[in-house]
Write an enzyme that holds these catalytic residues in place. Structure first.
Site, PDB file in Angstrom:
ATOM      1  N   VAL A   3     -21.770 -29.599 -19.636  1.00 59.05           N
ATOM      2  CA  VAL A   3     -22.922 -30.254 -20.357  1.00 59.05           C
ATOM      3  C   VAL A   3     -23.602 -29.954 -21.537  1.00 59.05           C
ATOM      4  O   VAL A   3     -24.219 -28.720 -21.096  1.00 59.05           O
ATOM      5  CB  VAL A   3     -24.080 -30.927 -19.263  1.00 59.05           C
ATOM      6  CG1 VAL A   3     -24.880 -31.842 -19.966  1.00 59.05           C
ATOM      7  CG2 VAL A   3     -23.333 -31.751 -18.197  1.00 59.05           C
TER       8      VAL A   3
ATOM      9  N   HIS B 162     -29.367 -26.180 -20.013  1.00 62.30           N
ATOM     10  CA  HIS B 162     -30.004 -26.335 -18.767  1.00 62.30           C
ATOM     11  C   HIS B 162     -29.733 -24.850 -17.917  1.00 62.30           C
ATOM     12  O   HIS B 162     -28.874 -24.282 -18.050  1.00 62.30           O
ATOM     13  CB  HIS B 162     -29.094 -27.408 -17.875  1.00 62.30           C
ATOM     14  CG  HIS B 162     -27.642 -27.295 -17.859  1.00 62.30           C
ATOM     15  ND1 HIS B 162     -26.718 -27.526 -19.163  1.00 62.30           N
ATOM     16  CD2 HIS B 162     -26.748 -26.713 -17.145  1.00 62.30           C
ATOM     17  CE1 HIS B 162     -25.556 -27.740 -18.709  1.00 62.30           C
ATOM     18  NE2 HIS B 162     -25.373 -26.971 -17.633  1.00 62.30           N
TER      19      HIS B 162
HETATM   20  P1  5GP Z   1     -22.599 -26.969 -16.468  1.00 61.72           P
HETATM   21  O1  5GP Z   1     -21.062 -26.519 -16.129  1.00 61.72           O
HETATM   22  O2  5GP Z   1     -22.687 -27.602 -17.938  1.00 61.72           O
HETATM   23  O3  5GP Z   1     -23.298 -25.487 -16.589  1.00 61.72           O
HETATM   24  O4  5GP Z   1     -23.040 -27.599 -15.455  1.00 61.72           O
HETATM   25  C1  5GP Z   1     -23.533 -28.945 -15.538  1.00 61.72           C
HETATM   26  C2  5GP Z   1     -24.017 -29.410 -13.999  1.00 61.72           C
HETATM   27  O5  5GP Z   1     -24.474 -30.786 -14.481  1.00 61.72           O
HETATM   28  C3  5GP Z   1     -22.948 -29.369 -13.122  1.00 61.72           C
HETATM   29  O6  5GP Z   1     -23.584 -28.542 -11.981  1.00 61.72           O
HETATM   30  C4  5GP Z   1     -23.069 -30.955 -12.604  1.00 61.72           C
HETATM   31  O7  5GP Z   1     -22.913 -31.079 -11.600  1.00 61.72           O
HETATM   32  C5  5GP Z   1     -24.290 -31.422 -13.249  1.00 61.72           C
HETATM   33  N1  5GP Z   1     -24.378 -32.827 -13.758  1.00 61.72           N
HETATM   34  C6  5GP Z   1     -23.372 -33.390 -14.424  1.00 61.72           C
HETATM   35  N2  5GP Z   1     -23.806 -34.600 -14.546  1.00 61.72           N
HETATM   36  C7  5GP Z   1     -24.738 -34.767 -13.903  1.00 61.72           C
HETATM   37  C8  5GP Z   1     -25.497 -36.069 -13.799  1.00 61.72           C
HETATM   38  O8  5GP Z   1     -25.422 -37.224 -14.332  1.00 61.72           O
HETATM   39  N3  5GP Z   1     -26.665 -36.087 -12.764  1.00 61.72           N
HETATM   40  C9  5GP Z   1     -27.102 -34.720 -12.414  1.00 61.72           C
HETATM   41  N4  5GP Z   1     -28.221 -34.852 -11.675  1.00 61.72           N
HETATM   42  N5  5GP Z   1     -26.429 -33.815 -12.729  1.00 61.72           N
HETATM   43  C10 5GP Z   1     -25.430 -33.661 -13.462  1.00 61.72           C
END
Ligand code: 5GP
Ligand code: ZN
Length: 114
Positions: free
Chosen positions: A96, A100
């Site tokens: 995403v 974050h």
């Molecule tokens: P990344 O891999 O980008 O560091 O982590 C993205 C995180 O966002 C993942 O742990 C995934 O579970 C979480 N995530 C993705 N879409 C959503 C969503 O719509 N709502 C929530 N609460 N978490 C999300």
């Protein structure tokens, strides 16, 4: 704000999330697919894409990190320990592209990560 960004939609309350903290600069909510008993995401309300953008936005980076520390304290795992992670781009496993900080706690976490 970025129109097609899922986390901007969470900020605007256009899609639901279990929000655990909010102020004028940051939002924190439960990860949809938790990897530990506590797995929260702390995000800036400003749409920054990756941790690379903190080179010129250090103040918001500080707010995101201090919010994570406060949440760890509030949920009672600041002493037992926890992990904070910014995944960045392809090799970092970022999915995403709204900056974050993962905050994981409530169990012994392995090191090194995969
Ligand atoms: P990344 O891999 O980008 O560091 O982590 C993205 C995180 O966002 C993942 O742990 C995934 O579970 C979480 N995530 C993705 N879409 C959503 C969503 O719509 N709502 C929530 N609460 N978490 C999300
Ligand atoms: Zn966004």
């Amino acid at each position: 704000m970025s129109a097609n960004c899922i986390f901007c939609k969470i900020i605007k309350k256009e899609i639901p999330a279990e929000i655990i903290f909010e102020d004028e600069n940051v939002l924190a909510f439960k990860d949809l697919n938790p990897q530990a008993p506590f797995h929260f995401l702390v995000i800036p309300k400003q749409h920054l894409e990756t941790v690379n953008d903190l080179q010129t936005n250090s103040e918001i980076g500080g707010k995101v990190i201090s919010t994570a520390a406060k949440i760890a304290e509030k949920f009672g795992f600041s002493e037992s320990g926890y992990r904070t992670i910014f995944n960045c781009n392809k090799d970092g496993g970022q999915e995403v592209f709204h900056l974050h900080l993962h905050l994981l706690g409530g169990r012994k976490l392995n090191w090194p990560p995969g």
